[in-house]
Structures are given as structure tokens and as C-alpha cells.
Write an enzyme that holds these catalytic residues in place. Structure first.
Site, PDB file in Angstrom:
ATOM      1  N   HIS A 106      -0.404   4.076  -0.008  1.00  0.00           N
ATOM      2  CA  HIS A 106      -1.192   4.909   0.910  1.00  0.00           C
ATOM      3  C   HIS A 106      -1.276   6.347   0.444  1.00  0.00           C
ATOM      4  CE1 HIS A 106      -2.715   5.454   5.188  1.00  0.00           C
ATOM      5  NE2 HIS A 106      -3.089   4.226   4.925  1.00  0.00           N
ATOM      6  N   HIS A 124     -12.201  -2.576   0.544  1.00  0.00           N
ATOM      7  CA  HIS A 124     -11.393  -2.003   1.628  1.00  0.00           C
ATOM      8  C   HIS A 124     -12.115  -2.222   2.949  1.00  0.00           C
ATOM      9  CE1 HIS A 124     -10.098   1.782   3.890  1.00  0.00           C
ATOM     10  NE2 HIS A 124      -8.938   1.240   3.577  1.00  0.00           N
ATOM     11  N   GLU A 152      -1.037  -0.549  -4.077  1.00  0.00           N
ATOM     12  CA  GLU A 152      -2.312   0.116  -3.765  1.00  0.00           C
ATOM     13  C   GLU A 152      -2.112   1.624  -3.654  1.00  0.00           C
ATOM     14  OE1 GLU A 152      -4.582  -1.772  -0.670  1.00  0.00           O
ATOM     15  OE2 GLU A 152      -5.057   0.143   0.275  1.00  0.00           O
ATOM     16  N   GLU A 163     -10.230   3.085  -2.199  1.00  0.00           N
ATOM     17  CA  GLU A 163     -10.772   3.245  -0.841  1.00  0.00           C
ATOM     18  C   GLU A 163     -11.202   4.682  -0.574  1.00  0.00           C
ATOM     19  OE1 GLU A 163      -6.909   2.072   0.953  1.00  0.00           O
ATOM     20  OE2 GLU A 163      -7.309   3.665   2.370  1.00  0.00           O
ATOM     21  N   ASP A 178       0.845  -1.196   0.000  1.00  0.00           N
ATOM     22  CA  ASP A 178       0.000   0.000   0.000  1.00  0.00           C
ATOM     23  C   ASP A 178       0.880   1.246   0.000  1.00  0.00           C
ATOM     24  OD1 ASP A 178      -1.966   1.865   0.281  1.00  0.00           O
ATOM     25  OD2 ASP A 178      -2.914   0.952   2.043  1.00  0.00           O
TER      26      ASP A 178
HETATM   27 MG   LIG Z   1      -5.006   1.603   1.554  1.00  0.00          MG
END
Ligand SMILES: [Mg+2]
Length: 382
Positions: free
Chosen positions: A185, A285, A209, A235, A183
Site C-alpha cells: 500500500h 485494480h 503490491e 493503481e 499489498d
Molecule cells: Mg493496492
């Protein structure tokens, strides 16, 4: 049947639960929350619930459209999370009323179980190899980790090397077939995301991700040119109308709508089915609580393109209170051979431990994500 009343419970570690009651004694649970803005979503839920008292809870599409379309201003994390939790509770009521799991009412199961993944390494990833091996020994077959800590627009190759060392440690300890999601992020900007994507390819991850923030999704094309690793995102996207552009552009391989952020069961079922037509997989998610996870499993059950489910058992946020604490029968979320069975009990398939919810709501929470800064004092993406 009429919606009669509702209650909201702010519970640790960082969740908000909604109980919707009807005049026939059937009630349902939802989890309307955005991490770090629970009180704001709570206010939105109150505003919305007050407009649908007296409505027939069976008319979920009608209520969804009223909550979404009758508001001139719509969409976004707060409003769509409020709708999501209300929608989950209405589906729970419908399932309990008909004594059927929600997946039966959505058309029936397309699978008996779904693969799950766990988190390792926390916000500032470290010791991920040992953590992944521990989970592997407990029967988990895939994990997700944050790739990096703070990362500047243009940052050092030393930080890239640290990421590679961490992912390599999972490969060394868990073998070539163990699933690893990485991720970004939204912490990486375009230039560093391209470098990371290319360098990580050697470890054959399940996916990368949010390689860039969703508001920069036009760069997914550029990143896809640098790697064949599947690209996951979604997400922080909240409706069909946001996902349609992502799917149309064609550079996402896995979408990750959140059942508590993107309009609930009703909307996420549509988003994921829309993705199926683009040959795109879904991995909803869910770093949230047991109601959100239960909602995910109901939708996963009916979607051919749902490939793996995030779940928060043992996640770094859940210290002191975890998902199993809030349900009567924790065996619903028992993971075996890396998978969880699709629950067949009525409604969401869980019995919320209401006494425990009430007790913990007295403690409540005021969870906020940390504010990170770069060395020069500028704000960093968390
Ligand atoms: Mg994430």
C-alpha cells in the site's frame, strides 16, 4: 446520435456514478471517482461533459482525445478519473446501441471467465487467517491483504514478525495453493520493503503490491534483487505514458491499472495490451463499485495477459452498501470456483438499479481516507 445530457450521483459507500444520455434514448453509465476526492472529480466531469454535449457518442476515440489532448494540462488522478467514467459511459452506450457486450466491440472474448480475489483484514490487518478460510469455504481461491499498519523509513523487526505471522496464519488455514496477494500500500519505504520482500518469500505469495510508492518506482529494481515474488503496481498510475516507463524498466511483473482512474476502457485496454508485449500480466485494480467492476471484466475478457480481477464485494469500505445493491441482477457478479463469468449482456453487462441510485444519492457520502500518524506525530502513509 448526439450526447444530450448527463447526471451525476454521489452514492455511498464512497462512489460517484455518471449517467450519459443521448438524443436517441440510449444512455450509458460510468463510475468516475478517486477515493476521497469524489467531489473534485465530479467538478472535473462537469467541466468535461459540458464541452462534449452535442458530440456523437460513438466516436469514443475522438472524444477521448479531445478530453485528454485538448486540455493543455493533462493526466493525474482527477482528470484521468473524470475521463475514465465518461469513457465507460460512452462504451456502455455503444454496446447498448449495437446490442452487443463491449468485449465484442473490442475484438471479442479471449476467455470465458476470470479468477477473482477478495479482501481480508481491512486497513489494519488482523484475523486474516479466519477471514481467508471463510472466503475459501465460500468458493474464493485468492485473497489480498494489507501487509502492515504504519511503517517508518527504518522500523522494528517486531513489525516484520507481525506481518509474517499474519501471512503464515492464512497458509496454515487455507493451504499451500491458496492465492495470497500482499499489498504494501505504499506504506513501506525502500529499506523496509526489501526486508519484507525477502522474508515473505517463504510463503510463496501471488504477488507483493506497491512495495514502494509509484513515485519511487526506480527502487523496484532494488526490491526485485531481494525476492522472486512477482511485483505488482499501477493503481496510482494513470496513462500509457506512465506505464511505458515502468514496462521499459522491466521490474514489474503485474500491472494494476484502475478502470476508473486510468482513462477508462479505452486507455486501460491499450495499457494492458502494451504490457502483453513485455510479457507482463495485468490484474486491474478495483476496490470500487459495480460499474467499475463491469468495465474491468469487459477489458479482462479481451486481454490475454489479464490474470486475476480485484473486486470489492465484502471489502471493509462497503459496510452498509455493497456492489450488488446497485444492480438489478446480482447473478452477473456470482463467483464460482474462484472465478466470475465474463458477462455477455449488452454494453457493460449490468443493469444499474436507477431507483436505488437516486434514493442513495440523497444520502450521498463524504468519504475520506484516514490520516495516520507515526508515534512521533509525523504523517504516516495510509
Ligand atoms: Mg493496492
Amino acid at each position: 446520435m448526439k450526447i444530450k445530457d448527463y447526471e451525476l450521483f454521489t452514492v455511498p459507500p464512497r462512489w460517484l456514478f455518471l449517467k450519459v444520455k443521448t438524443d436517441q434514448g440510449v444512455s450509458g453509465w460510468g463510475e468516475p471517482v478517486i477515493e476521497g476526492k469524489a467531489a473534485t472529480v465530479k467538478t472535473a466531469v462537469i467541466e468535461m461533459m459540458d464541452t462534449i454535449i452535442g458530440n456523437n457518442p460513438m466516436e469514443i476515440e475522438g472524444i477521448w482525445n479531445e478530453l485528454y489532448r485538448a486540455g493543455f494540462y493533462r493526466g493525474g488522478p482527477i482528470l484521468m478519473s473524470a475521463i475514465a467514467g465518461i469513457d465507460q459511459a460512452l462504451w456502455d452506450i455503444k454496446g447498448k446501441y449495437y446490442d452487443a457486450p463491449i468485449h465484442d466491440l473490442l475484438g471479442g472474448k479471449a476467455r470465458e471467465s476470470i479468477k477473482v480475489y477478495s479482501w481480508v483484514g481491512g486497513d489494519r490487518p488482523q484475523d486474516v487467517g479466519d477471514a481467508a478460510l471463510k472466503l475459501k469455504n465460500e468458493g474464493i481461491s485468492a485473497v489480498k491483504m494489507n501487509a502492515t499498519e504504519e511503517l517508518q523509513y527504518i522500523d522494528s523487526y517486531g513489525k516484520i514478525d507481525e506481518v509474517l505471522a499474519r501471512v503464515s496464519s492464512i497458509r496454515e488455514k487455507c493451504g499451500k495453493d491458496f492465492g495470497v496477494g500482499i499489498d504494501f500500500h505504499g506504506r513501506a519505504h525502500k529499506a523496509m520493503a526489501k526486508i519484507l520482500a525477502r522474508e515473505l518469500e517463504q510463503f510463496r505469495p501471488m504477488f507483493i503490491e506497491e512495495p514502494v510508492l509509484p513515485e519511487n518506482n526506480e527502487h523496484l529494481k532494488d526490491i526485485a534483487m531481494h525476492t522472486s515474488i512477482p511485483i505488482a503496481t499501477g493503481e496510482r498510475m494513470y496513462s500509457r505514458w506512465q506505464f511505458k516507463n515502468l514496462l521499459h524498466d522491466g521490474y514489474a511483473d503485474i500491472i494494476q491499472p484502475d478502470l476508473s482512474h486510468a482513462g477508462g476502457i479505452t486507455e486501460c485496454k491499450k495499457i494492458i495490451s502494451m504490457a502483453e508485449a513485455y510479457d507482463v500480466a495485468a490484474a486491474p485494480h478495483c476496490p470500487l463499485g459495480p460499474i467499475a467492476l463491469a468495465a474491468c471484466l469487459q477489458v479482462d475478457a479481451t486481454c490475454h495477459n489479464a490474470v486475476i480481477q480485484e473486486q470489492s464485494l465484502g471489502i471493509h469500505y462497503n459496510k452498509g452498501n455493497d456492489i450488488l445493491d446497485y444492480i438489478e441482477d446480482p447473478s452477473v457478479f456470482e463467483y464460482k470456483d474462484g472465478k466470475v463469468q465474463i458477462p455477455d449482456q449488452p454494453g457493460l453487462g449490468i443493469d444499474v438499479n436507477e431507483d436505488y441510485v437516486r434514493e442513495r444519492s440523497r444520502a450521498g457520502h463524504n468519504w475520506k481516507n484516514p490520516v495516520w500518524k507515526h508515534e512521533d506525530g509525523s504523517i504516516a502513509e495510509w
